[in-house]
Design a protein around this motif. Structure first.
Motif, PDB file in Angstrom:
ATOM      1  N   VAL A  82      -1.953  -0.864  13.148  1.00 47.00           N
ATOM      2  CA  VAL A  82      -0.923  -1.698  12.519  1.00 47.00           C
ATOM      3  C   VAL A  82       0.162  -0.831  11.875  1.00 47.00           C
ATOM      4  O   VAL A  82       1.341  -0.948  12.229  1.00 47.00           O
ATOM      5  N   TYR A  93       0.293  -4.631   0.653  1.00 51.46           N
ATOM      6  CA  TYR A  93      -1.073  -5.074   0.968  1.00 51.46           C
ATOM      7  C   TYR A  93      -1.626  -5.898  -0.182  1.00 51.46           C
ATOM      8  O   TYR A  93      -1.350  -5.621  -1.352  1.00 51.46           O
ATOM      9  N   ALA A 103      -8.034  -0.894   5.056  1.00 49.24           N
ATOM     10  CA  ALA A 103      -6.777  -1.068   5.788  1.00 49.24           C
ATOM     11  C   ALA A 103      -5.636  -0.379   5.037  1.00 49.24           C
ATOM     12  O   ALA A 103      -4.823   0.346   5.618  1.00 49.24           O
ATOM     13  N   ALA A 107      -2.906   2.807   5.932  1.00 49.32           N
ATOM     14  CA  ALA A 107      -1.455   2.615   5.881  1.00 49.32           C
ATOM     15  C   ALA A 107      -0.789   3.738   5.091  1.00 49.32           C
ATOM     16  O   ALA A 107       0.314   4.180   5.412  1.00 49.32           O
ATOM     17  N   TYR A 139       6.128  -4.945   6.315  1.00 41.79           N
ATOM     18  CA  TYR A 139       5.206  -6.076   6.538  1.00 41.79           C
ATOM     19  C   TYR A 139       4.308  -6.239   5.326  1.00 41.79           C
ATOM     20  O   TYR A 139       4.235  -5.355   4.463  1.00 41.79           O
ATOM     21  N   HIS A 141       0.323  -7.256   4.443  1.00 39.96           N
ATOM     22  CA  HIS A 141      -0.998  -7.355   5.091  1.00 39.96           C
ATOM     23  C   HIS A 141      -1.992  -8.103   4.204  1.00 39.96           C
ATOM     24  O   HIS A 141      -2.153  -7.779   3.027  1.00 39.96           O
ATOM     25  N   THR A 143      -6.108 -10.050   4.217  1.00 39.59           N
ATOM     26  CA  THR A 143      -7.409 -10.253   4.862  1.00 39.59           C
ATOM     27  C   THR A 143      -7.770 -11.705   4.558  1.00 39.59           C
ATOM     28  O   THR A 143      -8.024 -12.041   3.398  1.00 39.59           O
ATOM     29  N   VAL A 164       0.963  -9.852   8.383  1.00 44.01           N
ATOM     30  CA  VAL A 164      -0.098  -9.314   9.258  1.00 44.01           C
ATOM     31  C   VAL A 164      -1.433  -9.714   8.652  1.00 44.01           C
ATOM     32  O   VAL A 164      -1.635  -9.564   7.444  1.00 44.01           O
ATOM     33  N   ASP A 166      -5.770  -9.686   8.927  1.00 44.38           N
ATOM     34  CA  ASP A 166      -7.100  -9.393   9.465  1.00 44.38           C
ATOM     35  C   ASP A 166      -7.880 -10.701   9.382  1.00 44.38           C
ATOM     36  O   ASP A 166      -8.216 -11.161   8.287  1.00 44.38           O
ATOM     37  N   TYR A 181       2.844 -15.775  11.191  1.00 43.13           N
ATOM     38  CA  TYR A 181       2.334 -14.399  11.263  1.00 43.13           C
ATOM     39  C   TYR A 181       3.081 -13.614  12.333  1.00 43.13           C
ATOM     40  O   TYR A 181       3.495 -14.160  13.355  1.00 43.13           O
TER      41      TYR A 181
END
Ligand code: PLP
Length: 356
Positions: A82, A93, A103, A107, A139, A141, A143, A164, A166, A181
Motif C-alpha cells: 500500500v 493511519y 501496517a 508505512a 491516503y 488507512h 482496519t 484504504v 484492511d 474506498y
C-alpha cells in the motif's frame, strides 16, 4: 463429529465450499486431472479465476472502475505494498490494534505517517470517535475489523482523501459502499477462503502517482495488467474462494449474511450481558459482529480454564482469547452456523447454573 469451529483464522468455511474443493482436488469438473496439476494458463483455471472475480464484484456490488486481484503474501504483504504504491509524502493511519500498528510501521519506511487517533490507552477495546482526517495526506488507512480485540467499524464513512481499508476479517460480512474506498485488501483466511491468497480491490486511478520505482511484483499495475497472473497465483485457494463466493450468492448475498451475522452476534452478546459469570471486553458501540471477546468477571476468573474444558467437551474449538486480551474470543464468521452460537450460549448458561 463435526466441531463448532470458533477459530479466528484460518477459520470455518461453508461445508459446500470444502466438499466441492475436495472434489476438484480429485478431479476438476471431470477433466481427468486435479485442480492441483493443471496450468494456471489453462482455460479450466482461467474460468475459475474469472468466475471468482465476477462473483466478488457481483456479491459486493463493486463498481466498474475497480479491479479485483488475487495475490500472494497475505494481508501483511499489503502493509508494505500500500505505501509502496500510494505514499508519496505523507499518510494517515487509525491505530486500532496490532494489525493497524503493523501496517503503520511499514508505512513509516516510505514517508511521514500521522496517527490520526489511537485506542491503545484502553488496550484497543474501542474504535476512536470524533477524529478528523487530514486533507494533506496521500491516503487514510483503517482496519475495519480488529480481529484480536473484537472491535469493528461497521459503517462506511466519507474521507476527504483516498480511503484504504484492511478488511481481512469482515470482508463480505455486510454490504460495503465500495465507492468510498480507493483500495480494500485482506487475507482470505478469515471469511473468504483458505490461507494462501490475498484479495485486493483497487480503483485504478489512484495508482501511478508516486515518484519512486516500484519492484515489478509489488506494483499493483503489474497484477492488474496480467489479471493476477503475472506469476503463478495460488490456484487452489482461489478455487475455494470461488466456491465460497458461489455459496454467498446462493444464500442471498451479503445483505442476507449481514442479517445472519447480526442475529448470531445478538444471541451471544445478550448472553454475555445477562450471564453473571461473564463480561464483554469491548465498549458496546464498538462491538464486532465477527470476533466476540469476553472474559470471566474478576471474582470468577479462576474458572476460565474449567469453562474452556467444558466447551471442549461439547465439541467447541478456537475459543481461547488472544494472549493480549485473555479470556475468550468466539469468531462468528459468515460460515459459522447459528447452531454453533446456540451451543456456546447454552454452555455458558449451564456453566453459570453449576457455578453461580
Ligand atoms: C489476520 C489479519 C491480518 C494478517 O493477515 P496475514 O494474511 O496473515 O498476513 C491482517 N489484518 C487483519 C485485520 C487480520 O485479521
Amino acid at each position: 463429529m463435526k466441531k463448532h469451529n470458533f477459530n479466528a483464522g484460518p477459520s470455518v468455511l461453508p461445508a459446500i465450499a470444502i466438499e466441492n474443493t475436495a472434489k476438484a482436488v480429485l478431479d476438476l469438473n471431470g477433466i481427468g486431472m486435479s485442480i492441483l496439476e493443471i496450468s494456471h494458463r489453462s482455460k479450466d483455471f482461467q474460468a475459475i479465476i474469472d468466475e471468482a472475480v465476477a462473483l466478488f464484484k457481483e456479491n459486493l456490488n463493486i463498481p466498474e472502475e475497480y479491479k479485483v486481484l488475487f495475490l500472494g503474501g497475505g494481508a501483511s504483504m499489503q502493509f508494505c505494498m500500500v505505501p509502496f504504491n500510494l505514499l508519496n509524502k505523507k499518510a494517515a493511519y487509525l491505530e486500532t490494534g496490532v494489525w493497524a500498528k503493523k501496517a503503520l510501521k511499514e508505512a513509516k519506511l516510505f514517508g511521514e505517517v500521522v496517527t490520526v487517533a489511537s485506542s491503545a490507552d484502553k488496550n484497543y477495546n474501542y474504535i476512536p470517535k470524533g477524529f478528523s482526517i487530514p486533507n494533506d495526506v496521500d491516503y487514510f488507512h483503517i482496519t475495519t475489523n480488529n480481529t484480536i480485540y473484537g472491535t469493528e467499524i461497521r459503517e462506511d464513512f466519507d474521507s476527504p482523501v483516498t480511503l484504504v481499508a484492511d478488511m481481512s476479517s469482515d470482508i463480505l460480512s455486510r454490504p460495503v459502499d465500495v465507492k468510498k474506498y480507493g483500495l480494500i485488501y485482506g487475507g482470505a483466511q478469515k471469511n473468504l477462503g483458505p490461507a494462501g491468497v490475498t484479495f485486493v480491490i483497487v480503483r485504478e486511478d489512484i495508482l501511478g502517482k508516486v515518484e519512486r520505482t516500484i519492484p515489478t511484483m509489488l506494483d499493483y499495475r503489474t497484477h492488474i495488467k496480467e489479471g493476477s497472473m503475472f506469476n503463478t497465483p495460488p490456484c487452489l485457494p482461489i478455487y475455494t474462494c470461488m466456491e465460497t463466493l458461489r455459496w454467498i450468492k446462493s444464500i442471498g448475498g451479503v445483505k442476507k449474511l449481514q442479517e445472519m451475522n447480526q442475529a448470531k452476534a445478538k444471541v451471544l452478546y445478550d448472553e454475555i450481558d445477562r450471564n453473571p459469570l461473564f463480561v464483554g471486553t469491548v465498549e458496546k458501540d464498538s462491538r464486532s459482529l465477527m470476533n466476540i471477546c469476553f472474559v470471566m468477571k474478576d471474582e470468577y476468573k479462576a474458572l476460565e480454564g474449567e469453562f474452556m474444558e467444558y466447551t471442549k467437551e461439547r465439541g467447541m474449538v478456537g475459543l481461547k482469547g488472544h494472549r493480549s486480551v485473555g479470556g475468550f474470543r468466539a469468531s462468528t464468521y459468515n460460515a459459522l452456523p447459528m447452531e454453533s452460537v446456540k451451543a456456546l450460549v447454552d454452555a455458558m448458561a449451564e456453566f453459570a447454573k453449576i457455578k453461580g
